[in-house]
Design an enzyme around this catalytic site. Structure first.
Site, PDB file in Angstrom:
ATOM      1  N   ALA A 196      -2.261  13.134  32.141  1.00  0.00           N
ATOM      2  CA  ALA A 196      -1.847  11.727  32.053  1.00  0.00           C
ATOM      3  C   ALA A 196      -2.944  10.940  31.354  1.00  0.00           C
ATOM      4  O   ALA A 196      -4.055  11.451  31.143  1.00  0.00           O
ATOM      5  CB  ALA A 196      -1.612  11.161  33.443  1.00  0.00           C
ATOM      6  N   LYS A 197      -2.653   9.742  30.983  1.00  0.00           N
ATOM      7  CA  LYS A 197      -3.681   8.846  30.441  1.00  0.00           C
ATOM      8  C   LYS A 197      -3.193   7.427  30.631  1.00  0.00           C
ATOM      9  O   LYS A 197      -1.980   7.173  30.637  1.00  0.00           O
ATOM     10  CB  LYS A 197      -3.878   9.128  28.949  1.00  0.00           C
ATOM     11  N   GLY A 198      -4.141   6.507  30.771  1.00  0.00           N
ATOM     12  CA  GLY A 198      -3.753   5.111  30.915  1.00  0.00           C
ATOM     13  C   GLY A 198      -4.654   4.235  30.071  1.00  0.00           C
ATOM     14  O   GLY A 198      -5.702   4.674  29.586  1.00  0.00           O
TER      15      GLY A 198
END
Ligand code: NAD
Length: 425
Positions: free
Chosen positions: A113-115
């Site tokens: 994931a990445k934000g």
């Protein structure tokens, strides 16, 4: 806190295309089923939010935030949250996929994931950053969770922001949930060994690659671009293993000493000099900082920013080994030239995975309600990094391909196999 000034977007390769071009080569070598290919190339979830924040002057500003989960088929998804003005959904998507491959290659039970939040934290007060971080966490309450999606620091964020995320999430759940985020301050359940983990993994990968290339670490010369968290620990630990670090660099320039730079001294100097090596007198300053990349050394460790090795300069590289401490330091177009030159490259998704490995240990310790010694953390992460290197190396021999493609093959194969068993389409 990791602050890197990235190159202007127009000068950078599209990270999604870079990632996909390598993914495609690996998928073909693997004979990946087309349907699984289609599943893997698209993120499983993307959430974009608007975050209205009261600024210190009483005005209200609306910030744009994203969280992309590329895959959670291997376990809860894992990935950092970046605070930068050039945060863009496309880039967040590419970085989320990257995390899937990184976790799979070192065989930890996480998806990717990445934000990111489009903001400039350097122009904001601590109070403004805190309100923004808490608002983002509130907006992501249904996304985050120790069994669902676990954020971590990235550019522009550090232990301070992770502490606010943990606190906000814990308040919403009425109980302390420290396993919902990693990269926390030690007192909140951070792990010993996390600070040096990525540089340490770079050292383990470099030693493993030297062994395969019959380079004696005691006689090896090293050049390290970037003297922040990753670069300085990689340099220090390689020096401790007997290698000679002849060149280091940071945003202030590149420094060279053919007899070896004393890395302890360079770190102490940097720490007392506002975080930069400017005027460091343990080495000569080079006229052109980029020339560090072209030194005739055994090992080159790019540990600063992306795309520093590219079609324009790849011809000039003379190192025998490249160990990618940074994410994406080699542009996809330069891959073929590097391979033709016979340079062994330990790719980013393998070489810098020591950080996510120790983040995983942080989560394990939080869930156990127990604290490991630094010695245990290091021993276990060294073993994971070495096993991952060996597996990637074996795969490269089997498929007669560069380590980068082999790393993607290992990762994609694992994720694809998991999808096959779990099914559910
Ligand atoms: P950092 O901010 O601590 O250090 C970056 C260093 O690079 C600084 O010394 C800075 O002065 C220098 N730098 C910036 N631009 C430069 C340039 N053009 N030429 C030479 N030096 C330059 O960052 P970090 O945490 O060490 O991260 C470095 C790289 O490693 C990034 O690509 C990051 O995504 C990647 N990475 C970091 C971690 C981690 O755990 N910190 C994990 C995986 C990957």
């Amino acid at each position: 806190m990791a602050y890197i000034e990235p190159a202007p977007i127009k000068d950078r390769a599209n990270p999604f295309e870079s990632m996909m071009s390598r993914f495609n080569i690996a998928a073909e070598a693997l004979g990946l089923d087309e349907q699984i290919y289609n599943v893997l190339k698209s993120p499983s979830k993307q959430v974009s939010v608007s975050l209205p924040i009261t600024m210190d002057d009483g005005s209200i500003r609306v910030f744009e935030g994203h969280r992309v989960i590329h895959s959670n088929i291997l376990g809860p998804s894992k990935g950092g949250v970046r605070y930068a003005m050039d945060v863009h959904l496309d880039e967040v998507k590419a970085l989320a996929a990257w995390m899937t491959w990184k976790c799979a290659v070192v065989d930890i039970p996480y998806g990717g994931a990445k934000g990111g939040i489009k903001c400039n934290p350097r122009e904001m007060s601590a109070g403004e950053v805190e309100r923004l971080t808490r608002a983002y966490t509130q907006a992501m309450l249904d996304v985050f969770g120790p069994d669902r999606d676990i954020p971590a620091p990235d550019m522009g964020t550090g232990p301070r922001e992770m502490a606010w995320m943990m606190d906000e999430y814990s308040r919403a759940h009425g109980t302390t949930v420290n396993a919902m985020v990693t990269g926390k301050p030690l007192v909140l359940g951070g792990s010993l060994g996390r600070t040096e983990a990525t540089g340490r993994g770079v050292m383990v990968s470099a030693l493993a690659a030297m062994e395969k290339s019959q380079i004696n670490p005691y006689q090896a010369t090293i050049a390290v671009q970037g003297f922040g968290n990753v670069g300085s620990f990689a340099a220090l630990l390689l020096e401790e293993r007997g290698s000679t670090v002849v060149s280091i660099s940071d945003i202030s320039g590149a420094y060279y000493n053919e007899n070896g730079i004393n890395i302890q001294e360079a770190i102490a100097y940097r720490n007392n000099n506002g975080g930069v090596l400017e005027n460091f007198d343990g080495a000569e300053k080079m006229d052109n900082a980029e020339d560090l990349l072209f030194l005739e050394v055994d090992v080159l460790v790019p540990a600063a920013v992306e795309d520093v090795i590219n079609l324009k300069n790849v011809d000039k590289i003379k190192a025998k080994l490249i160990v990618e401490g940074a994410n994406g330091p080699t542009s996809a177009e330069a891959d073929d030239v590097i391979n033709d030159k016979g340079i062994l490259v330990v790719p980013d998704i393998l070489a810098n995975a020591g950080g996510v490995t120790v983040s995983y240990f942080e989560w394990v310790q939080n869930r156990l309600g127990y604290k490991w010694t630094g010695e245990r953390v290091n021993r276990r992460s060294d073993r994971i990094m070495k096993d991952a290197f060996d597996k990637v190396y074996e795969t490269s021999q089997k498929h007669n391909c560069p380590l980068r493609i082999a790393a993607y093959i290992v990762a994609i194969d694992k994720v694809a196999e998991t999808y096959k068993y779990r099914g559910g389409f």
